[in-house]
Design a protein around this motif. Structure first.
Motif, PDB file in Angstrom:
ATOM      1  N   TRP A 196     -30.182 -68.708 108.560  1.00 31.43           N
ATOM      2  CA  TRP A 196     -29.064 -69.549 108.998  1.00 31.43           C
ATOM      3  C   TRP A 196     -27.822 -68.692 109.263  1.00 31.43           C
ATOM      4  N   VAL A 197     -27.552 -67.763 108.390  1.00 32.44           N
ATOM      5  CA  VAL A 197     -26.390 -66.890 108.592  1.00 32.44           C
ATOM      6  C   VAL A 197     -26.590 -66.035 109.838  1.00 32.44           C
ATOM      7  N   ARG A 198     -27.801 -65.497 110.011  1.00 36.55           N
ATOM      8  CA  ARG A 198     -28.074 -64.696 111.211  1.00 36.55           C
ATOM      9  C   ARG A 198     -27.879 -65.536 112.475  1.00 36.55           C
ATOM     10  N   GLY A 199     -28.453 -66.737 112.481  1.00 33.32           N
ATOM     11  CA  GLY A 199     -28.384 -67.581 113.660  1.00 33.32           C
ATOM     12  C   GLY A 199     -26.967 -68.020 113.992  1.00 33.32           C
ATOM     13  N   LEU A 200     -26.211 -68.474 112.975  1.00 34.98           N
ATOM     14  CA  LEU A 200     -24.829 -68.890 113.217  1.00 34.98           C
ATOM     15  C   LEU A 200     -23.966 -67.707 113.646  1.00 34.98           C
ATOM     16  N   SER A 201     -24.228 -66.542 113.083  1.00 34.82           N
ATOM     17  CA  SER A 201     -23.498 -65.339 113.511  1.00 34.82           C
ATOM     18  C   SER A 201     -23.785 -65.033 114.974  1.00 34.82           C
ATOM     19  N   GLY A 202     -25.049 -65.176 115.377  1.00 33.46           N
ATOM     20  CA  GLY A 202     -25.411 -64.955 116.777  1.00 33.46           C
ATOM     21  C   GLY A 202     -24.719 -65.933 117.708  1.00 33.46           C
ATOM     22  N   VAL A 203     -24.644 -67.197 117.306  1.00 34.60           N
ATOM     23  CA  VAL A 203     -23.949 -68.204 118.115  1.00 34.60           C
ATOM     24  C   VAL A 203     -22.460 -67.859 118.221  1.00 34.60           C
ATOM     25  N   ALA A 204     -21.851 -67.458 117.098  1.00 38.45           N
ATOM     26  CA  ALA A 204     -20.430 -67.098 117.108  1.00 38.45           C
ATOM     27  C   ALA A 204     -20.166 -65.917 118.038  1.00 38.45           C
ATOM     28  N   VAL A 205     -21.052 -64.926 118.001  1.00 34.18           N
ATOM     29  CA  VAL A 205     -20.891 -63.766 118.882  1.00 34.18           C
ATOM     30  C   VAL A 205     -20.984 -64.190 120.345  1.00 34.18           C
ATOM     31  N   ALA A 206     -21.997 -64.977 120.681  1.00 36.30           N
ATOM     32  CA  ALA A 206     -22.200 -65.385 122.072  1.00 36.30           C
ATOM     33  C   ALA A 206     -21.010 -66.186 122.595  1.00 36.30           C
ATOM     34  N   LEU A 207     -20.497 -67.126 121.796  1.00 38.33           N
ATOM     35  CA  LEU A 207     -19.366 -67.941 122.238  1.00 38.33           C
ATOM     36  C   LEU A 207     -18.099 -67.102 122.383  1.00 38.33           C
ATOM     37  N   LEU A 229     -25.028 -49.378 105.979  1.00 34.83           N
ATOM     38  CA  LEU A 229     -26.031 -50.375 106.377  1.00 34.83           C
ATOM     39  C   LEU A 229     -26.971 -49.816 107.440  1.00 34.83           C
ATOM     40  N   ALA A 230     -26.424 -49.018 108.352  1.00 34.16           N
ATOM     41  CA  ALA A 230     -27.264 -48.429 109.395  1.00 34.16           C
ATOM     42  C   ALA A 230     -28.271 -47.448 108.824  1.00 34.16           C
ATOM     43  N   ASP A 231     -27.955 -46.858 107.662  1.00 28.28           N
ATOM     44  CA  ASP A 231     -28.899 -45.966 106.987  1.00 28.28           C
ATOM     45  C   ASP A 231     -29.897 -46.737 106.126  1.00 28.28           C
ATOM     46  N   ILE A 232     -29.396 -47.756 105.429  1.00 27.72           N
ATOM     47  CA  ILE A 232     -30.236 -48.500 104.476  1.00 27.72           C
ATOM     48  C   ILE A 232     -31.292 -49.342 105.187  1.00 27.72           C
ATOM     49  N   ARG A 233     -30.873 -50.041 106.236  1.00 25.88           N
ATOM     50  CA  ARG A 233     -31.778 -50.937 106.955  1.00 25.88           C
ATOM     51  C   ARG A 233     -31.677 -50.688 108.466  1.00 25.88           C
ATOM     52  N   ASN A 234     -32.613 -51.221 109.200  1.00 29.23           N
ATOM     53  CA  ASN A 234     -32.634 -51.045 110.656  1.00 29.23           C
ATOM     54  C   ASN A 234     -31.763 -52.109 111.315  1.00 29.23           C
ATOM     55  N   VAL A 235     -30.457 -51.939 111.232  1.00 28.09           N
ATOM     56  CA  VAL A 235     -29.541 -52.914 111.817  1.00 28.09           C
ATOM     57  C   VAL A 235     -29.021 -52.398 113.153  1.00 28.09           C
ATOM     58  N   LEU A 236     -29.021 -53.268 114.146  1.00 31.05           N
ATOM     59  CA  LEU A 236     -28.506 -52.921 115.474  1.00 31.05           C
ATOM     60  C   LEU A 236     -27.310 -53.768 115.860  1.00 31.05           C
ATOM     61  N   THR A 237     -27.181 -54.949 115.245  1.00 30.82           N
ATOM     62  CA  THR A 237     -26.127 -55.885 115.613  1.00 30.82           C
ATOM     63  C   THR A 237     -25.406 -56.350 114.356  1.00 30.82           C
ATOM     64  N   LEU A 238     -24.293 -57.058 114.540  1.00 30.87           N
ATOM     65  CA  LEU A 238     -23.598 -57.618 113.390  1.00 30.87           C
ATOM     66  C   LEU A 238     -24.421 -58.721 112.717  1.00 30.87           C
ATOM     67  N   PRO A 239     -25.051 -59.644 113.460  1.00 32.34           N
ATOM     68  CA  PRO A 239     -25.926 -60.617 112.789  1.00 32.34           C
ATOM     69  C   PRO A 239     -27.073 -59.966 112.009  1.00 32.34           C
ATOM     70  N   ASP A 240     -27.597 -58.832 112.483  1.00 30.26           N
ATOM     71  CA  ASP A 240     -28.578 -58.062 111.687  1.00 30.26           C
ATOM     72  C   ASP A 240     -28.000 -57.732 110.311  1.00 30.26           C
ATOM     73  N   ALA A 241     -26.771 -57.215 110.306  1.00 25.47           N
ATOM     74  CA  ALA A 241     -26.136 -56.823 109.050  1.00 25.47           C
ATOM     75  C   ALA A 241     -25.920 -58.023 108.141  1.00 25.47           C
ATOM     76  N   MET A 242     -25.540 -59.155 108.734  1.00 25.70           N
ATOM     77  CA  MET A 242     -25.295 -60.342 107.922  1.00 25.70           C
ATOM     78  C   MET A 242     -26.597 -60.907 107.355  1.00 25.70           C
ATOM     79  N   TYR A 243     -27.688 -60.743 108.084  1.00 27.32           N
ATOM     80  CA  TYR A 243     -28.977 -61.164 107.531  1.00 27.32           C
ATOM     81  C   TYR A 243     -29.356 -60.291 106.332  1.00 27.32           C
ATOM     82  N   VAL A 244     -29.147 -58.990 106.469  1.00 29.93           N
ATOM     83  CA  VAL A 244     -29.447 -58.078 105.366  1.00 29.93           C
ATOM     84  C   VAL A 244     -28.605 -58.437 104.136  1.00 29.93           C
ATOM     85  N   ARG A 245     -27.332 -58.723 104.343  1.00 25.90           N
ATOM     86  CA  ARG A 245     -26.438 -59.005 103.213  1.00 25.90           C
ATOM     87  C   ARG A 245     -26.766 -60.339 102.536  1.00 25.90           C
ATOM     88  N   TYR A 246     -27.049 -61.375 103.333  1.00 25.92           N
ATOM     89  CA  TYR A 246     -27.194 -62.711 102.742  1.00 25.92           C
ATOM     90  C   TYR A 246     -28.642 -63.201 102.665  1.00 25.92           C
TER      91      TYR A 246
END
Length: 536
Positions: free
Chosen positions: A139-150, A118-135
């Motif tokens: 909404w998935v990016r935002g909820l992933s970000g909230v889960a990480v912060a909490l 994923l780091a080669d295919i797209r410019n991902v820096l965080t786990l929510p970045d990767a989840m946005y690319v996949r899905y």
């Protein structure tokens, strides 16, 4: 009944924590603090952008990757929380420490190659970045970000809770100043160095902890009179302490707890964002295959501290050879300071300082990135200037540090239990959407959204509300906990809700994804560049 406003700071007892009062130990502690701060300054000189700050580029090799991965999992939880759980519940806690090495193997097998791709295919820096690319879903990016912060707040609280005891033990300062002073040093280190400082501090402290663990294990067995004598002392007090499943609850409950922890710490490792995002940094994919056994063996060796110190101290207390002037949270520091030579004690405590700093740095980086990068992007308001994004990330670091310090100040939860809760929060939120999502083409954004919501809500209801009720001690929150939360929890309270939330979130993800394939996304195709993720 206490008023809801009568919050009492709980972790400030100091009478059970020995003070080193030894120039060798103090010198080790001071030197390590200076070293990690120097690494932080060096990291600041290497950091020009958010990408540098968060993932250091694709620059680290096999040994650094493996030891960094092991050390971000061990940290304060392994040294303070581990002996505390073993001391309190006997062999129950070993289901964590004998299981977690398997988690590294599972994580490397199911995610190592895919996260690095994923780091080669797209410019991902965080786990929510990767989840946005996949899905392809904000909404998935935002909820992933909230889960990480909490989750980061709870994880930081674990390390700060350990840090306050270690600062007290080494430097003799009151616990409150250990907490506040440690938080300030941590914040300065993290704001300066970013991930590159954390990686190299992780590497340094990992080697130190592995060496120190061997010494502690030998001294602990000798102190307890050997494993046979330790087992006899514990069995004469409570046979459950040395039974296969330990003494957490009754016999049936202990079995359920052991199984829950086995699931949580073997499968749940693949949902820890501070671990799996390390794969972005690997120099190339050919070196990944050796990382899993190195990390697993390193973790197993370092866990000897928890196993030996916890059991040996409990055995000697039960035999009347040691006075119980300490709490369970203080078992690790007490044993190291009282019953090992100064050089070993200084080595272990100094390495623990580095472990807490570097692990917390990883948490702060992913949490701050969620606030400054992932959540704004999910709301359609990205910060487009890299320098501005970096500064906002650093401000978010400060906010998370303050919030986590407040959690520690008012919470009397065992460090080990708090560590399991934070681990479980990440596991329930991310194992379904990351592990299944990167290994199953049929995974759907609706399944990911459902799993994130269910996993987070389950943990909030069955972990956060009970903890809040214990802190507040009265009012509506206690009524809610007693009459709604615990009344609807189908297992004994000792069984970790975080493991149950993982087991609930995974079928939710699969079921909703299958429904989405049939009704809402029957024609959706993966982008061409993502097909490489699913090649064996």
């Amino acid at each position: 009944m206490k008023s809801p406003l009568a919050l009492t700071p709980l972790p400030l007892q100091e009478e059970g924590i020995p003070i080193a009062d030894d120039p060798v130990i103090i010198a080790f502690g001071a030197a390590y603090l200076l070293i990690v701060l120097a690494i932080g300054v060096w990291g600041w000189m290497q950091t020009d952008s958010t990408k540098d700050f968060l993932i250091t580029g694709k620059s680290i090799g096999t040994w650094v990757l493996a030891l960094t991965a092991f050390s971000v999992i061990q940290s304060g939880f392994g040294f303070v929380g581990g002996p505390e759980l073993v001391y309190e519940f006997g062999t129950t806690a070993l289901w964590i420490f004998f299981t977690a090495p398997l988690g590294f193997l599972v994580t490397w097998i199911v995610l190592g190659k895919r996260m690095r791709l994923l780091a080669d295919i797209r410019n991902v820096l965080t786990l929510p970045d990767a989840m946005y690319v996949r899905y392809e879903s904000e909404w998935v990016r935002g909820l992933s970000g909230v889960a990480v912060a909490l989750g980061v707040v709870a994880y930081l609280a674990v390390n700060l809770a350990a840090l306050q005891f270690v600062m007290r033990a080494i430097f003799g300062i009151p616990v409150i100043w250990g907490l506040l002073g440690g938080a300030v040093i941590l914040l300065l280190y993290s704001m300066l160095g970013g991930m590159i400082a954390g990686v190299w501090t992780d590497f340094l402290q990992a080697i130190t902890m592995i060496v120190g663990a061997g010494f502690v294990f030998a001294y602990a067995l000798s102190f307890g009179g050997g494993m046979e004598n330790i087992s006899q002392n514990l069995a004469s007090t409570d046979p459950a302490l040395v039974s296969p499943f330990g003494a957490m609850g009754g016999a049936e409950t202990a079995v359920l707890v052991a199984i829950a922890w086995w699931v949580l710490f073997s499968v749940g490792a693949a949902g820890q964002p501070h671990l799996i995002t390390k794969f972005y940094m690997s120099r190339d994919m050919t070196i990944l295959k050796w990382g899993a056994p190195i990390a697993a063996i390193s973790y197993a060796i370092s866990s000897l501290i928890a196993f030996s110190a916890g059991l040996s101290m409990r055995a000697m207390v039960e035999a009347g050879e040691v006075d119980t002037f300490f709490s369970a949270s203080e078992v690790g520091p007490v044993f190291v300071l009282e019953y090992t030579p100064s050089v070993v004690a200084g080595l272990i405590l100094a390495a623990l300082l580095a472990a807490i700093m570097s692990t917390s740095d990883s948490f702060l980086n992913i949490g701050a990135a969620a606030i400054s990068r992932d959540i704004p992007r999910s709301l359609g308001r990205p910060i487009t200037d890299s320098k501005t994004e970096l500064r906002v990330t650093q401000v978010a670091l400060a906010g998370l540090t303050v919030l986590s310090t407040v959690v520690v100040y008012f919470s009397d939860a065992l460090v080990g239990i708090l560590g399991a809760i934070s681990w479980g929060f990440f596991a329930a939120a991310f194992v379904p959407i990351v592990v299944l999502g990167l290994n199953w083409k049929g995974a759907s954004k609706w399944g990911a959204i459902a799993a994130l919501v269910v996993g987070m809500l389950f943990n909030v209801v069955y972990n956060v509300i009970p903890e809040a009720a214990d802190i507040i001690g009265g009012g509506f929150i206690v009524w809610l906990n007693e009459n709604v939360v615990m009344a609807t929890y189908p297992f004994p309270p000792e069984v970790p809700a975080e493991a149950i939330s993982l087991l609930v979130a995974m079928p939710v993800f699969i079921f909703v994804s299958i429904l989405a394939q049939q009704f809402t996304e029957p024609e959706r195709q993966l982008p061409d560049d993502l097909h490489a993720l699913f090649e064996r």
